[in-house]
Design a protein around this motif. Sequence first.
Motif, mmCIF file in Angstrom:
data_model
loop_
_atom_site.group_PDB
_atom_site.id
_atom_site.type_symbol
_atom_site.label_atom_id
_atom_site.label_comp_id
_atom_site.label_asym_id
_atom_site.label_seq_id
_atom_site.Cartn_x
_atom_site.Cartn_y
_atom_site.Cartn_z
ATOM 1 N N ILE A 95 0.610 -0.810 0.113
ATOM 2 C CA ILE A 95 -0.024 0.079 0.150
ATOM 3 C C ILE A 95 1.004 1.305 -0.233
ATOM 4 O O ILE A 95 0.765 2.049 -0.217
ATOM 5 N N ALA A 96 1.815 1.061 0.699
ATOM 6 C CA ALA A 96 2.843 2.616 0.962
ATOM 7 C C ALA A 96 3.627 2.782 -0.807
ATOM 8 O O ALA A 96 3.731 3.771 -1.075
ATOM 9 N N PHE A 97 3.604 1.793 -1.263
ATOM 10 C CA PHE A 97 4.373 1.338 -2.308
ATOM 11 C C PHE A 97 3.352 2.023 -3.414
ATOM 12 O O PHE A 97 3.876 3.322 -4.489
ATOM 13 N N ILE A 98 2.351 1.684 -3.436
ATOM 14 C CA ILE A 98 1.302 2.043 -4.329
ATOM 15 C C ILE A 98 1.096 3.756 -4.019
ATOM 16 O O ILE A 98 1.136 4.387 -5.184
ATOM 17 N N LEU A 99 0.651 4.092 -3.021
ATOM 18 C CA LEU A 99 0.321 5.778 -1.946
ATOM 19 C C LEU A 99 1.770 6.645 -2.933
ATOM 20 O O LEU A 99 1.349 7.799 -2.963
ATOM 21 N N GLN A 100 3.456 5.767 -3.056
ATOM 22 C CA GLN A 100 3.694 7.081 -3.356
ATOM 23 C C GLN A 100 3.802 7.483 -4.761
ATOM 24 O O GLN A 100 5.303 7.368 -5.457
ATOM 25 N N ASN A 101 3.801 6.045 -5.634
ATOM 26 C CA ASN A 101 3.845 6.088 -6.880
ATOM 27 C C ASN A 101 2.452 6.415 -8.211
ATOM 28 O O ASN A 101 1.908 5.396 -8.585
ATOM 29 N N GLN A 102 1.958 7.459 -7.602
ATOM 30 C CA GLN A 102 0.830 7.566 -8.015
ATOM 31 C C GLN A 102 0.371 8.452 -9.516
ATOM 32 O O GLN A 102 -0.306 9.230 -9.845
ATOM 33 N N GLU A 103 2.054 8.715 -10.323
ATOM 34 C CA GLU A 103 2.337 9.298 -11.199
ATOM 35 C C GLU A 103 1.843 8.456 -12.361
ATOM 36 O O GLU A 103 1.501 7.319 -12.914
ATOM 37 N N TYR A 104 0.822 9.521 -13.138
ATOM 38 C CA TYR A 104 -0.069 8.356 -14.551
ATOM 39 C C TYR A 104 1.034 7.362 -15.422
ATOM 40 O O TYR A 104 1.803 8.895 -15.970
ATOM 41 N N VAL A 105 0.999 6.731 -15.681
ATOM 42 C CA VAL A 105 1.770 6.326 -17.009
ATOM 43 C C VAL A 105 0.752 5.668 -17.742
ATOM 44 O O VAL A 105 0.105 5.406 -17.903
ATOM 45 N N PRO A 117 -1.805 4.823 -12.955
ATOM 46 C CA PRO A 117 -0.673 5.004 -12.126
ATOM 47 C C PRO A 117 -0.007 3.616 -11.854
ATOM 48 O O PRO A 117 -0.356 2.835 -11.466
ATOM 49 N N LEU A 118 0.844 4.154 -11.984
ATOM 50 C CA LEU A 118 2.596 3.637 -11.930
ATOM 51 C C LEU A 118 2.336 2.519 -11.527
ATOM 52 O O LEU A 118 3.022 1.083 -11.171
ATOM 53 N N GLY A 119 1.940 2.161 -9.780
ATOM 54 C CA GLY A 119 1.810 1.390 -8.382
ATOM 55 C C GLY A 119 0.602 0.083 -9.365
ATOM 56 O O GLY A 119 0.981 -0.264 -8.459
ATOM 57 N N ILE A 120 0.120 1.487 -9.039
ATOM 58 C CA ILE A 120 -1.690 -0.048 -9.577
ATOM 59 C C ILE A 120 -0.864 -1.235 -10.770
ATOM 60 O O ILE A 120 -1.582 -1.674 -10.979
ATOM 61 N N ALA A 121 -0.033 -0.016 -12.228
ATOM 62 C CA ALA A 121 0.377 -0.961 -13.202
ATOM 63 C C ALA A 121 1.561 -1.724 -12.778
ATOM 64 O O ALA A 121 1.105 -3.058 -13.516
ATOM 65 N N LEU A 122 1.964 -1.496 -11.886
ATOM 66 C CA LEU A 122 3.353 -2.541 -11.179
ATOM 67 C C LEU A 122 2.686 -4.000 -10.967
ATOM 68 O O LEU A 122 2.733 -4.748 -11.109
ATOM 69 N N LEU A 123 1.511 -3.785 -9.303
ATOM 70 C CA LEU A 123 0.508 -4.340 -9.195
ATOM 71 C C LEU A 123 -0.385 -5.341 -9.598
ATOM 72 O O LEU A 123 -0.233 -6.123 -9.376
ATOM 73 N N ILE A 124 -0.701 -4.578 -11.136
ATOM 74 C CA ILE A 124 -1.511 -5.900 -12.198
ATOM 75 C C ILE A 124 -0.187 -6.251 -12.582
ATOM 76 O O ILE A 124 -0.428 -7.517 -12.840
ATOM 77 N N ALA A 125 0.310 -6.298 -12.777
ATOM 78 C CA ALA A 125 1.506 -6.787 -13.709
ATOM 79 C C ALA A 125 2.722 -8.392 -12.393
ATOM 80 O O ALA A 125 2.383 -9.334 -13.062
ATOM 81 N N ALA A 126 2.736 -7.664 -11.712
ATOM 82 C CA ALA A 126 3.033 -8.735 -10.329
ATOM 83 C C ALA A 126 1.630 -9.806 -10.055
ATOM 84 O O ALA A 126 1.820 -11.080 -9.566
ATOM 85 N N VAL A 127 0.575 -9.246 -10.395
ATOM 86 C CA VAL A 127 -0.873 -10.251 -10.018
ATOM 87 C C VAL A 127 -0.901 -11.000 -11.158
ATOM 88 O O VAL A 127 -1.052 -12.229 -10.718
ATOM 89 N N GLY A 128 -0.798 -11.081 -11.759
ATOM 90 C CA GLY A 128 -0.764 -11.283 -13.122
ATOM 91 C C GLY A 128 0.458 -12.316 -13.278
ATOM 92 O O GLY A 128 0.656 -13.780 -13.735
ATOM 93 N N GLY A 129 1.592 -12.364 -13.022
ATOM 94 C CA GLY A 129 2.910 -13.029 -12.747
ATOM 95 C C GLY A 129 2.864 -14.120 -11.749
ATOM 96 O O GLY A 129 3.132 -15.999 -11.606
ATOM 97 N N GLY A 130 1.890 -13.771 -10.250
ATOM 98 C CA GLY A 130 1.463 -14.581 -10.016
ATOM 99 C C GLY A 130 0.672 -15.759 -9.930
ATOM 100 O O GLY A 130 0.590 -16.709 -9.428
ATOM 101 N N VAL A 131 -0.350 -15.315 -10.904
ATOM 102 C CA VAL A 131 -1.747 -16.082 -11.578
ATOM 103 C C VAL A 131 -0.545 -16.902 -12.473
ATOM 104 O O VAL A 131 -1.125 -18.491 -12.041
ATOM 105 N N LEU A 132 0.234 -17.166 -13.014
ATOM 106 C CA LEU A 132 1.358 -17.462 -14.447
ATOM 107 C C LEU A 132 2.180 -19.283 -13.378
ATOM 108 O O LEU A 132 1.734 -20.069 -13.996
ATOM 109 N N VAL A 133 3.170 -18.431 -12.061
ATOM 110 C CA VAL A 133 3.745 -19.561 -11.678
ATOM 111 C C VAL A 133 2.239 -19.999 -10.717
ATOM 112 O O VAL A 133 2.992 -21.333 -10.956
#
Length: 155
Positions: A95-105, A117-133
Amino acid sequence: MTQTPRGFDPTNVPPTQPEAFGAPDAGEGSGAASPAAGTDLVPGTPAAATAAGRGEGPAAGAPPTPAPDPERQVTRAGMVWAAVASALVVLILLIAFILQNQEYVQVKFFGLEGSVPLGIALLIAAVGGGVLVAIAGAARIIQLRVAARRSRATR
């Protein structure tokens, strides 16, 4: 530091070695410090291991590790509590990471375009990788269960 050879018996030193255990000219009656059958041996030392192998010394009947305290047994509830506590710490850091990375990309994916937002994009990418694993792990578990079932059926 020198190591004691395996099978070396410190109580059975031949009389032709007067400098045994670092004492020069240590004879029978010189009072030199040499381990005797009733002396305390430090557990984990080669002399203690040799004495334990012969059934002598304090390490002979002692368990290698102290018995666990009956009041502090590991339970499933305790393991679940530890897992939940760890997950909460990770979630707080996320949550702290997402809140600190609110710039839109600008994000592009298979022809789709959007601004997130950058934090949300990275969270979605990490969850996608976890689903694949998780999918790969589930496939392997199913494969092992089928193989185990087949080996039980052939017995």
